[in-house]
Design an enzyme around this catalytic site. Sequence first.
Site, mmCIF file in Angstrom:
data_model
loop_
_atom_site.group_PDB
_atom_site.id
_atom_site.type_symbol
_atom_site.label_atom_id
_atom_site.label_comp_id
_atom_site.label_asym_id
_atom_site.label_seq_id
_atom_site.Cartn_x
_atom_site.Cartn_y
_atom_site.Cartn_z
ATOM 1 N N GLY A 154 0.824 -1.193 0.000
ATOM 2 C CA GLY A 154 0.000 0.000 0.000
ATOM 3 C C GLY A 154 0.858 1.241 0.000
ATOM 4 N N GLY B 89 0.875 5.310 1.522
ATOM 5 C CA GLY B 89 0.186 6.220 2.436
ATOM 6 C C GLY B 89 0.912 7.530 2.478
ATOM 7 N N GLY B 90 0.527 8.326 3.453
ATOM 8 C CA GLY B 90 1.097 9.652 3.567
ATOM 9 C C GLY B 90 2.603 9.654 3.630
ATOM 10 C CG PHE B 91 4.690 9.172 6.928
ATOM 11 C CD1 PHE B 91 5.429 10.332 6.967
ATOM 12 C CD2 PHE B 91 3.721 8.967 7.877
ATOM 13 C CE1 PHE B 91 5.205 11.274 7.958
ATOM 14 C CE2 PHE B 91 3.490 9.908 8.872
ATOM 15 C CZ PHE B 91 4.233 11.063 8.908
ATOM 16 N N GLY B 92 4.749 7.223 2.508
ATOM 17 C CA GLY B 92 5.518 6.490 1.501
ATOM 18 C C GLY B 92 4.865 5.170 1.152
ATOM 19 C CB VAL C 254 4.042 -0.293 3.009
ATOM 20 C CG1 VAL C 254 4.505 -1.384 3.962
ATOM 21 C CG2 VAL C 254 3.864 1.015 3.749
ATOM 22 C CG ASP D 8 -2.214 9.969 10.544
ATOM 23 O OD1 ASP D 8 -3.392 10.396 10.627
ATOM 24 O OD2 ASP D 8 -1.679 9.670 9.466
#
Length: 666
Positions: free
Chosen positions: A357, A359-362, A364, A476
């Site tokens: 997936g 997400g906001g941080f990068g 995975v 978060d």
Amino acid sequence: MAMGVSLACFVIFVFYVSALSVQASFLYHGFNNSDLILRQGASVEASGLLRLTDSTQFVIGQAFNPNAHQMFDKSSEPVLDVSSFSTTFVFAIVPSSPGSPVGYGLAFVMAPSTTFPGAASEHYLGLFNSSSNGKASNHIFAVEFDTINGHDDPQNSKGNHVGINKNGMRSSASETAEYSYYGSDVKTEVYLDSGDPIQAWIDYSRHSKVVNVTIAPTNVDKPTEPLISYPINLNSVLKETMFVGFSASTGTETSFHYISGWSFAINEQAPALNVSQLPKPPKVDISPPSKFNPLLTVVVPILSAMTLMGIWFLASLFRRRLRDDSLEEWERDCPHRFGYNDLYKATKGFKDSELLGSGGFGSVYRGVLPFTGSEIAVKKITRNSTQGMREFAAEIESLGRLRHKNLVNLQGWCKKKNDLLLVYDYVSNGSLDSLLYHPKHNFVLNWEQRINILKGVAGGLLYLHEEWEQVVIHRDVKPSNVLIDVDMNARLSDFGLARLYDHDQVSHTTSVVGTIGYISPELARTGKASKTTDVFAYGVLILEVACGRRPLESDIFILVDWVMECHERGRILDAADPKLSAVYDMNEMEMVLQLGLLCSHYKPEARPSMRQVTRYLNGDDQIRSVHPPNYSQVTFQSSSGFTQFIPPSSQTSSASFISTSIDLSR
Ligand SMILES: *[C@@H]1O[C@H](CO)[C@@H](O)[C@H](O)[C@H]1NC(C)=O
Ligand SMILES: *[C@@H]1O[C@H](CO)[C@@H](O)[C@H](O)[C@H]1NC(C)=O
Ligand SMILES: *[C@@H]1O[C@H](CO)[C@@H](O)[C@H](O)[C@H]1NC(C)=O
Ligand SMILES: *[C@@H]1O[C@H](CO)[C@@H](O)[C@H](O)[C@H]1NC(C)=O
């Protein structure tokens, strides 16, 4: 598969049978996936080494086997005697930097509890403090492997010593660390702080009431003569059930304290360790400190600094050519660092098929580590600069020490050019978000599972907020950051990451980190995250889990307000997820919905702490009834402030602020 399961059952079976016959034993070859209780600064490194302390000053690190051991041998009645026991382990004390002084020692500990409230670091090794030191009420037996001579140690003992301690740091017996064999007069000193692996054996006999302690470097045979053979009756020292483990601490001087393998047994010999199978402590080369000479100390450094800069410049050019992930000087202090090549292989070269997936941080990726075959999740964050890497690494090293069953543990990290890779435990059942909203094959989480998940998330947050050495604000909390493991337990992920970005921000930019729908009114106003803003987000998550609906389904549907309306009408159960088909405990559902409302209260001071939340969830406290009329008025007022954060076109609630408000490239 079936083989694996039956083997696991067999191992457990043997353990319980032996526990009944007052024999118990365990053996750790490295501590990968071990069941150890880790306290304060202790952590298990990716290599499987248990690290009690690092170069942080004045820290304590402790690790215990989770079983409370029955220490008294009932068969010895009428006199109740402490059973014989035996333990052996391999440790290494590695100086923080080559040649620097080290501090302090480590101890094998038997104690009635795994916590030592108020215990001090340095000389007290995290076990005692000046007032508790020496008190018989401590019921602590310890064998210390110390590198500094403390004020309680015998005058004649040197810094490098081994001591037997009961209830305090004043050793009953103490010897310079050395080993010898019968029939030979030669005693060889073992430098405890050499950084080399050293094996220790401790044996106590119920019949002779003698404790023997023996040490030797791992590359020689077990000495035949014990270093200390000391008569001691432990009957008055130990309690009926005792925990066994290790404790170490640092002071102004620091060192890394490692344990690589350990076994323990009651009423029998501790299982032998196969030293060749243990993880190796990192190597240090200790060069002797240079002698003072005015010419050398002034002129040579200037010359050599110039030469070194030249060499460094050339070397760094070469290094960059040869291997991009070669270690910089400061990175050597970062034991959680992974090799890039291993992660590249593990994720099949960051192939799309392995993508779990984004997400906001990068992004995975799922991975399988070469050699060990253990599954990992690798988060890849691309930054446009490597500035602040050192601070980043320090932060990650600190986050890597967080360990809790309801957290997705950060195993380590790696950097390659502008990519930062974070390595996490792989959690197999996906996120709470996908289980709630996109389940496969019409799977519906039942009420029991939902309650268990809510308790798990609360446990993880409580640890971050109150139980670790520093307060960690998650920032978060939302269902997509809650992963569900095979046993349907919740594990919080992405904790502390927002804090990483703080290091990267100039302080005048106050970006709101969080996700629309989970941002408390005061966070939206001030941009200041706190424990209570986490509690707010957790309250929204509670309502989602109970109602099966997203926090903002459209511009006009706001979950918190809707549940409040139901509550006002005296029909709060109308908010319960219809997919549950009314299969739940009504009182429990009502409690959970009320708790959701309380946690997402617009006033931060009205929200409970995570400890209080845990008490409500466990039924230890009754939730105080929220008075609907007053409460709803203020909730509605607040919701206007809260909705103005929704972009007009927004249809989904999961649009993450992070991607928009934080410029990763800064
Ligand atoms: C522990 O895991 C690491 C990698 O994660 C591996 O290198 C090491 O061999 C493992 N140790 C044992 C004893 O299995
Ligand atoms: C010393 O330790 C005892 C318990 O072992 C604890 O109750 C006490 O608060 C500690 N004292 C200080 C000054 O921390
Ligand atoms: C302790 O060492 C002495 C001397 O070698 C030996 O006779 C005794 O059996 C040992 N006791 C234990 C409990 O290992
Ligand atoms: C120890 O482990 C090594 C390597 O796995 C193995 O070759 C050796 O036979 C083992 N020794 C014992 C005594 O089990």
